[in-house]
Design an enzyme around this catalytic site. Structure first.
Site, PDB file in Angstrom:
ATOM      1  N   GLY A  33       0.819  -1.215   0.000  1.00 12.74           N
ATOM      2  CA  GLY A  33       0.000   0.000   0.000  1.00 12.74           C
ATOM      3  C   GLY A  33       0.847   1.257   0.000  1.00 12.74           C
ATOM      4  CG  LEU A  52      -1.179   1.810  -3.854  1.00 15.02           C
ATOM      5  CD1 LEU A  52      -2.391   1.483  -4.735  1.00 15.02           C
ATOM      6  CD2 LEU A  52      -0.214   0.626  -3.830  1.00 15.02           C
ATOM      7  CG  HIS A  53       5.139   4.974  -4.975  1.00 11.65           C
ATOM      8  ND1 HIS A  53       5.714   4.289  -6.015  1.00 11.65           N
ATOM      9  CD2 HIS A  53       5.562   4.342  -3.832  1.00 11.65           C
ATOM     10  CE1 HIS A  53       6.473   3.323  -5.536  1.00 11.65           C
ATOM     11  NE2 HIS A  53       6.400   3.318  -4.222  1.00 11.65           N
ATOM     12  CG  HIS A  68       3.045   0.749  -5.522  1.00 11.84           C
ATOM     13  ND1 HIS A  68       3.208   1.796  -4.638  1.00 11.84           N
ATOM     14  CD2 HIS A  68       3.661  -0.319  -4.949  1.00 11.84           C
ATOM     15  CE1 HIS A  68       3.886   1.384  -3.587  1.00 11.84           C
ATOM     16  NE2 HIS A  68       4.183   0.108  -3.742  1.00 11.84           N
ATOM     17  CG  ASP A 121      11.660  -3.698  -3.642  1.00  8.32           C
ATOM     18  OD1 ASP A 121      11.997  -3.530  -2.481  1.00  8.32           O
ATOM     19  OD2 ASP A 121      10.875  -2.923  -4.241  1.00  8.32           O
ATOM     20  CG  MET A 167       8.752   7.560  -7.300  1.00 12.01           C
ATOM     21  SD  MET A 167       7.140   7.819  -8.036  1.00 12.01           S
ATOM     22  CE  MET A 167       7.472   9.359  -8.882  1.00 12.01           C
TER      23      MET A 167
HETATM   24  P1  AMP Z   1       6.049  -2.353  -1.841  1.00  6.87           P
HETATM   25  O1  AMP Z   1       4.675  -1.776  -1.671  1.00  6.87           O
HETATM   26  O2  AMP Z   1       7.144  -1.410  -1.461  1.00  6.87           O
HETATM   27  O3  AMP Z   1       6.166  -3.722  -1.214  1.00  6.87           O
HETATM   28  O4  AMP Z   1       6.246  -2.578  -3.398  1.00  6.87           O
HETATM   29  C1  AMP Z   1       5.333  -3.322  -4.142  1.00  6.87           C
HETATM   30  C2  AMP Z   1       5.878  -3.544  -5.532  1.00  6.87           C
HETATM   31  O5  AMP Z   1       6.096  -2.287  -6.168  1.00  6.87           O
HETATM   32  C3  AMP Z   1       7.215  -4.280  -5.542  1.00  6.87           C
HETATM   33  O6  AMP Z   1       7.247  -5.181  -6.631  1.00  6.87           O
HETATM   34  C4  AMP Z   1       8.207  -3.153  -5.732  1.00  6.87           C
HETATM   35  O7  AMP Z   1       9.410  -3.567  -6.350  1.00  6.87           O
HETATM   36  C5  AMP Z   1       7.418  -2.243  -6.656  1.00  6.87           C
HETATM   37  N1  AMP Z   1       7.958  -0.882  -6.579  1.00  6.87           N
HETATM   38  C6  AMP Z   1       8.171  -0.143  -5.451  1.00  6.87           C
HETATM   39  N2  AMP Z   1       8.747   1.036  -5.765  1.00  6.87           N
HETATM   40  C7  AMP Z   1       8.906   1.045  -7.109  1.00  6.87           C
HETATM   41  C8  AMP Z   1       9.456   1.977  -8.044  1.00  6.87           C
HETATM   42  N3  AMP Z   1       9.967   3.149  -7.663  1.00  6.87           N
HETATM   43  N4  AMP Z   1       9.453   1.655  -9.357  1.00  6.87           N
HETATM   44  C9  AMP Z   1       8.945   0.474  -9.767  1.00  6.87           C
HETATM   45  N5  AMP Z   1       8.418  -0.453  -8.947  1.00  6.87           N
HETATM   46  C10 AMP Z   1       8.396  -0.175  -7.637  1.00  6.87           C
END
Ligand code: AMP
Length: 289
Positions: A35, A37-38, A41, A154, A188
């Protein structure tokens, strides 16, 4: 765009919906998130919408992937905002279980991703990746997605998820998407909300370190030790920043490179910024020779 977006918290309900889609031959794309979200995501959601007929976004702050002194309790949870973003993006279902729904008190079994879960981010965050893999495995078993979308941000995580799918013969195909950055180059991240505007500028030094290394390699400098010293000095000489680790890894094995970069590799970085809270940021970049 159709803005009907169901919120499902029950795993058995989620399973039934996904089963129904599969029975009617509709492909399923899953974007697993915590969550807040940006645009990073949203890039994954957009790709899922393009490639599959049904898109599920999971929003689950997974306790198994947080260490004792980490930010599980303070992790941002702007659910209403996330819901609006998902509606606008055409998401079919938000899967939003509670921790007890996925991990009832009787829960015992965990996925172990082996050697690579202990390296790089895994050294600083013991148990983190096995926690991620366990949650993702549960999601995949519930929904049996055709495709699942992860960010290169990641890098180690998506490598380990691909490894899990291969090792455990899971039918889901993993697609990875490029890192989405702020205008200043900062990758991000939901954790950027912990940073004040000034720190968000400072933190862009991770990206600038990657650019400097890419440049140095282009100019013929290929000694890994020298390039890692350059990285450490660029980051540690930025006031307020402290490097956690920097490693060049092989793209096929994710193992550390030897003395020289003689094939394309990935530079993985993590660094701390600030004291209260002390925020850990990660970044990475492709190093082509
Ligand atoms: P998280 O909510 O941080 O667990 O991320 C969820 C998914 O979004 C994971 O697959 C992350 O690698 C991806 N994600 C997070 N930040 C970015 C970003 N800046 N650019 C691309 N994918 C992202």
């Amino acid at each position: 765009m159709d803005d009907t977006c169901r919120i499902v918290s029950s795993p058995s309900k989620m399973h039934k919906i996904a089963q129904q889609w599969t029975l009617t031959e509709q492909s399923i794309g899953v974007v697993a998130t915590m969550g807040c979200l940006h645009k990073g995501h949203l890039s994954l959601i957009e790709e899922a919408r393009k490639r599959t007929q049904k898109t599920v976004v999971s929003i689950f702050v997974n306790p198994l992937q947080f260490g004792q002194n980490e930010d599980l309790d303070t992790y941002p949870k702007p659910f209403e905002r996330d819901l609006e973003l998902c509606k606008k993006a055409g998401v079919d279902v938000i899967f939003h279980p509670k921790a007890v729904d996925l991990y009832p008190s009787s829960f015992q079994t965990k996925v172990d991703g082996g050697l690579l879960t202990k390296k790089y981010c895994g050294r600083t965050r013991p148990g983190h990746f096995n926690g991620v893999l366990t949650a993702v495995h549960i999601l995949f078993e519930l929904m049996k997605p055709t495709l699942a979308f992860f960010g290169e941000k990641d890098f180690q995580q998506s490598f380990l998820i691909k490894q899990m799918c291969r090792d455990l013969r899971l039918p889901t195909e993993i697609l990875t998407m490029p890192i989405i950055r702020e205008a200043n180059g900062l990758a991000m991240s939901s954790r950027n909300t912990y940073l004040c505007p000034e720190q968000q500028e400072t933190a862009a030094c991770l990206f600038h370190a990657i650019l400097s290394v890419q440049n140095a390699v282009k100019n013929g400098y290929t000694k890994t030790s020298e390039l890692l010293s350059l990285t450490a000095s660029l980051i540690n000489h930025t006031p307020g920043m402290q490097l956690d680790y920097a490693h060049f890894v092989d793209l096929k094995t994710l193992l550390p490179l030897g003395d020289n970069i003689n094939t394309s590799a990935r530079l993985l970085l993590a660094a701390y910024i600030g004291d209260n809270p002390r925020v850990r940021l990660i970044d990475n970049g492709l190093i082509s020779v």
